[in-house]
Design a protein around this motif. Sequence first.
Motif, short mmCIF file in Angstrom:
data_model
loop_
_atom_site.label_atom_id
_atom_site.label_comp_id
_atom_site.label_asym_id
_atom_site.label_seq_id
_atom_site.Cartn_x
_atom_site.Cartn_y
_atom_site.Cartn_z
N ASP A 41 0.84 -1.61 -0.36
CA ASP A 41 0.04 0.29 0.28
C ASP A 41 1.09 1.38 0.25
N GLY A 42 1.02 2.38 -0.64
CA GLY A 42 1.32 3.00 -1.13
C GLY A 42 2.98 3.01 -0.87
N GLY A 43 3.37 1.81 -2.32
CA GLY A 43 4.28 1.71 -2.39
C GLY A 43 4.72 0.89 -1.24
N LYS A 44 3.92 0.60 -0.33
CA LYS A 44 5.28 -0.12 1.52
C LYS A 44 4.60 -1.24 1.19
N LEU A 45 5.30 -1.56 1.65
CA LEU A 45 4.73 -3.44 2.71
C LEU A 45 4.15 -3.40 3.53
N ARG A 46 2.89 -2.98 3.82
CA ARG A 46 3.04 -2.45 5.55
C ARG A 46 1.76 -4.22 5.87
N VAL A 47 2.68 -4.13 7.14
CA VAL A 47 2.23 -5.44 8.06
C VAL A 47 1.18 -5.33 9.32
N ILE A 48 -0.27 -5.73 9.51
CA ILE A 48 -0.97 -5.29 10.70
C ILE A 48 0.46 -6.65 12.19
N GLU A 49 0.70 -6.32 12.73
CA GLU A 49 1.37 -6.75 14.08
C GLU A 49 1.05 -7.23 15.66
N PHE A 50 0.88 -8.27 16.06
CA PHE A 50 0.16 -7.52 17.26
C PHE A 50 0.67 -8.30 18.37
N GLU A 51 0.73 -7.08 19.83
CA GLU A 51 1.80 -7.52 19.97
C GLU A 51 0.58 -8.13 20.84
N GLN A 52 1.88 -9.13 21.50
CA GLN A 52 1.55 -9.94 23.01
C GLN A 52 1.97 -10.42 23.96
N ALA A 53 1.54 -10.71 25.53
CA ALA A 53 2.72 -11.01 26.06
C ALA A 53 1.77 -11.74 27.11
N PRO A 54 3.31 -12.28 27.51
CA PRO A 54 3.06 -13.45 28.59
C PRO A 54 1.75 -13.42 29.53
N THR A 55 1.46 -14.65 30.37
CA THR A 55 0.40 -14.13 31.16
C THR A 55 0.46 -15.68 32.00
N ASP A 56 -0.50 -15.48 32.96
CA ASP A 56 0.05 -17.07 33.70
C ASP A 56 -0.31 -18.12 33.76
N GLY A 57 -1.18 -17.98 32.22
CA GLY A 57 -2.37 -19.37 32.02
C GLY A 57 -1.01 -20.64 31.82
N PRO A 58 -1.68 -21.53 31.40
CA PRO A 58 -0.84 -22.77 31.28
C PRO A 58 -0.91 -23.03 29.67
N PRO A 59 0.30 -23.63 30.39
CA PRO A 59 0.67 -23.42 28.10
C PRO A 59 -0.29 -24.33 27.35
N PRO A 60 -0.58 -24.50 26.21
CA PRO A 60 0.61 -23.63 25.54
C PRO A 60 -0.15 -22.24 24.94
N PHE A 61 -1.31 -22.06 25.96
CA PHE A 61 -2.07 -20.60 25.75
C PHE A 61 -1.39 -19.69 26.66
N ASN A 62 -0.29 -19.46 27.23
CA ASN A 62 -0.33 -18.30 28.11
C ASN A 62 0.01 -17.34 27.52
N PHE A 63 -0.62 -16.59 26.87
CA PHE A 63 -0.12 -15.25 26.47
C PHE A 63 -1.64 -14.69 26.15
N ALA A 64 -1.13 -13.18 26.08
CA ALA A 64 -2.89 -12.43 25.75
C ALA A 64 -1.98 -11.41 24.79
N TRP A 65 -3.52 -11.03 23.67
CA TRP A 65 -2.99 -9.80 22.75
C TRP A 65 -2.88 -8.54 23.91
#
Length: 367
Positions: free
Chosen positions: A150-174
């Motif tokens: 877009d506009g001559g540039k590659l634009r990529v959406i980035e979802f920032e994540q952070a670790p949580t205290d949940g059990p692996p493998p779902f111990n992260f949150a947006w």
Amino acid sequence: MIARRTLALCAALTVSLGLAGPAAATGRPLRIVGAQADTALTQRWQDFGRRPGVGWAAADGTYSTRLPSGLVAWLFNDTFFGPVRADDSLPESAPFTHNSAVLSTSDAKHLLTTIAPGPPGHPQSLVGPTPQSPGAPNDHWYWNGDGIVDGGKLRVIEFEQAPTDGPPPFNFAWTRTKLATLDPFTFRLEKLAEVPSAGGVQWGTELMRDGAWTYIYGVEGDGFTKYLHLARAPLGRLDGPWQFRTATGWTGDPAASARLLGNVGSSFGVTPVGGEYLLTTFDSGLTSTIHAYHAPSPAGPFTGGETVYTAPEAGNGRYTYNVAAHPEISRPGHLVISYNTNSEKLADLYANIDNNRPRFVDLQLSR
């Protein structure tokens, strides 16, 4: 980092092949008359991951977009790097990044090279920090959403994540969403900017160019209840400001965005084809069935929801998720979609990294 000259050489090998769906709308609804596992394309990615010296061994995400060079960029999230052993296992010391890219020819019949900054044997994430290992996450990291030129540039959406205290493998949150601007030839990160997050919508699970607009689809909701939302930006202005779809029109207020469809997956594809808009998605949560919805406009209404494919990999600790559509490599009258595979146990991936490679499905379309 791949050089501009190398990209130009690769581009000379490509042949343009976009999605040319059925003829324009004739009053008869678009139908999906068949869905078959695209074993050839799936095998191509398996072979690529096993090839010595390419870097990429397996990953999830699997977004695709055509570059100005004519090549296709495949945008991945958590990425394992080789070399892969003969039995498809990986040593636990294998490099790992939170995002990466792979370049292919325009028809994806030739997978060319892995894009990950850093010296040989020490790849880095394209955007954001690089973890020491999958089990040792940073205090934040980025997973790719969809990308588009877009506009001559590659634009990529980035979802920032952070670790949580949940059990692996779902111990992260947006936590929030950003828009990365990269050079489409060198993949050098030029800018990382905030995008709206009001209303708890993760914008950018799908980017679709149609007419004078880039449409930005988003997902609201945690756990097993997710809803589709829609925003848009004029072509060349994905860096904002955006307009947000309400129940009656468009607004500049992201908090006023309306729920357009429920029970969608965390990632999905929306594709203009044959005068309609085809949405392909898993249900919310971790399920094995892919559904298709039809709409007369990018904003819906989305109707149907018929089951078009059941992923055979789900079960026994493995799960399937994240549908993406790939019109860039689809033949006329067809639409290629992909989904990701994973395991609840990290050890299963090291024992057989093919458990984390994408799978592809070919949808046959008719009226």
